[in-house]
Write a protein that holds these residues in place. Structure first.
Motif, PDB file in Angstrom:
ATOM      1  N   ASN A 156       0.830  -1.203   0.000  1.00 31.56           N
ATOM      2  CA  ASN A 156       0.000   0.000   0.000  1.00 31.56           C
ATOM      3  C   ASN A 156       0.864   1.253   0.000  1.00 31.56           C
ATOM      4  OD1 ASN A 156      -2.235  -1.565   0.030  1.00 31.56           O
ATOM      5  ND2 ASN A 156      -2.563  -1.439   2.237  1.00 31.56           N
TER       6      ASN A 156
ATOM      7  N   LEU B 234       1.210   4.413  -2.639  1.00 28.05           N
ATOM      8  CA  LEU B 234       1.160   5.813  -2.202  1.00 28.05           C
ATOM      9  C   LEU B 234       2.371   6.590  -2.715  1.00 28.05           C
ATOM     10  CD1 LEU B 234      -0.728   7.475  -0.338  1.00 28.05           C
ATOM     11  CD2 LEU B 234       0.981   7.186   1.430  1.00 28.05           C
TER      12      LEU B 234
ATOM     13  N   ALA C  55       2.111   7.505  -6.272  1.00 30.85           N
ATOM     14  CA  ALA C  55       1.174   8.585  -6.579  1.00 30.85           C
ATOM     15  C   ALA C  55       1.853   9.951  -6.593  1.00 30.85           C
ATOM     16  CB  ALA C  55       0.031   8.589  -5.574  1.00 30.85           C
TER      17      ALA C  55
ATOM     18  N   HIS D 220      -4.157  16.273  -6.462  1.00 27.79           N
ATOM     19  CA  HIS D 220      -3.519  14.987  -6.232  1.00 27.79           C
ATOM     20  C   HIS D 220      -4.232  13.941  -7.078  1.00 27.79           C
ATOM     21  CE1 HIS D 220      -1.009  12.249  -4.045  1.00 27.79           C
ATOM     22  NE2 HIS D 220      -2.038  11.482  -3.806  1.00 27.79           N
TER      23      HIS D 220
ATOM     24  N   PRO E 139      -6.231  10.908  -7.653  1.00 28.51           N
ATOM     25  CA  PRO E 139      -7.056  10.147  -6.700  1.00 28.51           C
ATOM     26  C   PRO E 139      -7.029   8.643  -6.934  1.00 28.51           C
ATOM     27  CG  PRO E 139      -8.439  11.125  -8.374  1.00 28.51           C
ATOM     28  CD  PRO E 139      -7.046  11.575  -8.678  1.00 28.51           C
TER      29      PRO E 139
ATOM     30  N   GLU F 281      -5.198   6.265  -4.396  1.00 29.37           N
ATOM     31  CA  GLU F 281      -5.915   6.121  -3.123  1.00 29.37           C
ATOM     32  C   GLU F 281      -7.045   5.104  -3.251  1.00 29.37           C
ATOM     33  OE1 GLU F 281      -4.449   8.861  -3.709  1.00 29.37           O
ATOM     34  OE2 GLU F 281      -3.741   9.716  -1.828  1.00 29.37           O
TER      35      GLU F 281
ATOM     36  N   ILE G  75      -5.529   1.756  -3.122  1.00 30.49           N
ATOM     37  CA  ILE G  75      -5.101   1.396  -1.764  1.00 30.49           C
ATOM     38  C   ILE G  75      -6.307   0.972  -0.934  1.00 30.49           C
ATOM     39  CG2 ILE G  75      -4.119   2.272   0.383  1.00 30.49           C
ATOM     40  CD1 ILE G  75      -2.390   4.112  -1.263  1.00 30.49           C
ATOM     41  N   LEU G  76      -7.402   1.742  -1.046  1.00 25.74           N
ATOM     42  CA  LEU G  76      -8.600   1.404  -0.263  1.00 25.74           C
ATOM     43  C   LEU G  76      -9.070  -0.011  -0.592  1.00 25.74           C
ATOM     44  CD1 LEU G  76     -10.872   4.538  -0.080  1.00 25.74           C
ATOM     45  CD2 LEU G  76      -9.810   3.256   1.763  1.00 25.74           C
TER      46      LEU G  76
END
Lengths: 149, 525
Positions: free
Chosen positions: A42, A46, A49, A68, A70, A73, A76-77
């Motif tokens: 993860n 990040l 990104a 940023h 998205p 993210e 990762i979620l």
């Protein structure tokens, strides 16, 4: 693209620790190792990104270049949810294994041992240890309930 | 036509998911649940059959989920390869489900607790189907996770000690492969800024060669673990045989092939050009030879079949490594053949286990007299897997060797030789199993040593314990007969099927076709 060195070091440490734990025979260690490797991955997403930016909400005066990205993210979620589900399942398996065999270690495959012949003396020692319930990797106390249930 | 495709493609995943929810709600009413699951999977078979017909006419179709156009939304892409895989896997899943229903009716819920079994099985199906139509890498990762999580539950059904031990090995290995896959997705996204496969096909080619190589190897290792390619295959024979017979059958048939499918996509759409040919050829050679030598040493039918499964993955890697249209077409045909035949053999072994009470070769005997039907049901797919003409195994292997001979190199000749040797050794292992289990009189199994058993160590006590023998209900035999019929149909209809596989391979060989499915107006960069 610039990335934070601290995050990269943290990721490396998490990967190293995770892989080390995964290589053990104790199931609890494997679970912990999996959690570390999962979090390291993860972190990798990040880091990929790029540096932090503004929230990606379309508003007056905000250029898309300041926002940023998205998508990482979101990735990762999703990965966190999957890791969470799998860890819950692993915990259930470890508990079940503990109830049945009082063992927290993974023993060698009997058929492999049979085909492999005498080379398996090391594995036998470990698995017999697990069968006595005196394995060092097992940190729980008390008796197994499986014999009664 | 497009509107029809737009509604049919998501149904393939949606139906099993709805079915799983329904089966979970109907958990306390087994009959309703069984009706529900069988209906759902039959509908999927119909849908896939229509999809095969339509894609063969039009070349394929891409659905933008929720109307978000690519590359921003998720796309589901069905081309000829996906459609063929959908059809064969839905047929196999349906037959195995019917088999397990028969087993459940005969034995009650002891071996396969029905209330969990059906929902997990349908979710596994949804994951497999989703993997075949995924149009972006992250969706492919999610479908892998869907099918893997369902497979963890199915593999550890009942929670006996042996299954938990096998399950832990399987789960940890799968998790490592998933993490590798996720890490490669992260790196690919970092390098290209997209996860859409069609867009990646353009952007990956623009990267420096060494970065391409790293990304390609990471993906291949992740998929290689799932497909059980040689150095990464040791988990398979330890984990599959302990599961209930229908579960092992469906895992052996489908799960490794999902990995092979992902490798095919990686090597054609994402990284065209066959840059890793030598590596893939060597890996295929080792998979073939070491897998089959493992099979020859086994004393248990299930373990022996697991090793032949590993070995025959080598043929598919060989076909991918040849890299021509002929090679890829033969690979696609071989994948379809292998899904069917390997599943059939495991189902037949399930019947053997019920009839003989064990799958250990040193204890089985006299089954031909006891049950001639099972003998035939094991014999036909065994010949098929061993590559005896006129069965589909022979056609697939011949196609592979022919494709190899068209692009000759010393290594490819070695592989053709190894392929022929593997074919013979497969035949040897399977025929030895057949003659020991079926042909040998029952009393010999208990008294004297057979020369064929000299090389086999005594099977370990735990796995060879003879259980009570049970008669097989008609419904189980019926499902196995259906699978044998499908495998024979692959031979009878080999002409049209093989030419469709070749057309699928032609689409694969030109990534532009795939890109134009996802971006019909062009303008991808």
């Amino acid at each position: 693209m610039s990335a934070s060195l601290v995050l990269i070091l943290l990721m490396a440490v998490l990967y190293a620790g995770g892989v080390y734990l995964l290589l053990g025979r104790s199931m609890t260690r494997m679970l912990l190792g999996f959690l570390l490797v999962g979090n390291a991955t993860n972190l990798l997403i990040l880091i990929i990104a790029g540096p932090a930016g503004l929230a990606p909400i379309v508003a007056d005066g905000v250029e898309p270049s300041e926002m940023h990205d998205p998508l990482p993210e979101a990735l990762i979620l999703t990965a966190i949810v999957i890791t969470f589900g799998v860890s819950a399942f692993l915990l259930a398996l470890i508990y079940r294994s503990w109830r049945i065999a009082r063992a927290d270690v993974v023993t060698s495959d009997e058929a492999d041992v049979a085909v492999g012949g005498a080379d398996s003396s090391i594995d036998d020692e470990e698995s017999s240890e697990a069968e006595d319930g005196s394995g060092e990797d097992t940190e729980f106390e008390g008796r197994a309930e499986a014999k009664t249930s | 036509m497009n509107a029809l495709m737009n509604s049919l493609i998501p149904l393939v995943v949606l139906l099993p998911l709805i079915g799983a929810a329904g089966a979970l709600v109907a958990g306390r009413r087994p009959k309703l649940q069984v009706t529900f699951s069988i209906t759902v999977l039959s509908l999927v078979v119909l849908t896939s059959a229509v999809l095969v017909y339509l894609t063969d006419q039009t070349g394929g179709h891409a659905v933008t989920v929720g109307g978000w156009s690519a590359p921003f939304g998720i796309v589901l892409v069905v081309d000829r390869l996906s459609a063929l895989m959908l059809l064969i896997s839905s047929i196999v899943l349906l037959c195995v489900l019917v088999f397990s229903v028969g087993q459940g009716m005969a034995d009650g819920d002891r071996e396969t607790p029905v209330s969990i079994y059906h929902p997990s099985y349908l979710i596994l199906a949804a994951g497999v189907f989703n993997a075949f139509i995924a149009g972006d890498l992250f969706n492919l990762y999610v479908s892998f996770e869907i099918l893997l999580v369902a497979s963890y539950v199915l593999l550890t059904l009942g929670g006996t000690q042996a299954r938990i031990k096998a399950g832990i090995t399987y789960i940890i290995v799968s998790l490592v492969s998933s993490m590798l896959f996720l890490a490669s997705i992260a790196m690919i996204y970092g390098a290209t800024g997209t996860v859409n496969i069609a867009q990646l096909s353009v952007r990956l080619g623009e990267l420096p060669a060494d970065i391409q190589l790293v990304l390609q190897i990471m993906l291949l290792v992740a998929f290689g673990i799932k497909a059980a390619v040689f150095p990464l295959s040791f988990w398979l024979p330890d984990s599959y045989p302990t599961a209930p017979a229908p579960v092992t059958a469906v895992f052996a048939g489908l799960l490794t092939k999902v990995g092979v499918y992902a490798i095919i996509r990686t090597e054609t759409v994402l990284f065209p050009g066959n840059t890793l040919q030598t590596v893939l050829l060597v890996v295929a050679l080792l998979t073939l030879v070491i897998g089959i030598l493992g099979a020859v040493a086994q004393s248990d039918i299930k373990r022996m079949l697991s090793f032949t499964l590993v070995s025959h993955i080598g043929y598919m890697i060989f076909g991918i490594a040849i890299g021509t249209v002929a090679g890829m077409g033969a690979t696609i045909y071989y994948v379809i053949h292998h899904i069917t035949v390997q599943t059939t053999l495991f189902l037949a072994t399930g019947l053997v286990e019920r009839q003989g009470g064990t799958t250990a070769l040193n204890r089985l005997g006299g089954l031909l007299k006891a049950s001639p039907v099972i003998a035939v049901l094991f014999f036909i797919p065994a010949l098929n897997l061993g590559g005896i003409p006129p069965f589909s195994g022979f056609i697939g292997k011949l196609g592979l060797f022919e494709a190899g001979a068209q692009t000759p190199s010393p290594l490819i000749w070695v592989l053709i030789g190894a392929g022929a040797l593997t074919s013979l050794l497969t035949l040897y292992a399977l025929m030895r199993a057949w003659s020991l289990a079926f042909w040998r009189p029952k009393r010999e199994a208990h008294e004297e040593e057979s020369p064929a058993l000299d090389r086999i160590e005594e099977a370990p006590e735990e796995t060879s314990a003879v259980q009570e023998t049970k008669a097989s209900p008609r419904i189980m035999i019926g499902a196995t007969v259906a699978m044998v019929t499908v495998s024979v149909a692959l031979t009878v209809f080999a002409g049209p099927l093989y030419s469709m596989a070749t057309r699928a391979a032609e689409t694969l060989e030109s990534p532009a076709d795939y890109i134009s499915l996802v971006f019909p107006e062009g303008g991808v960069s």
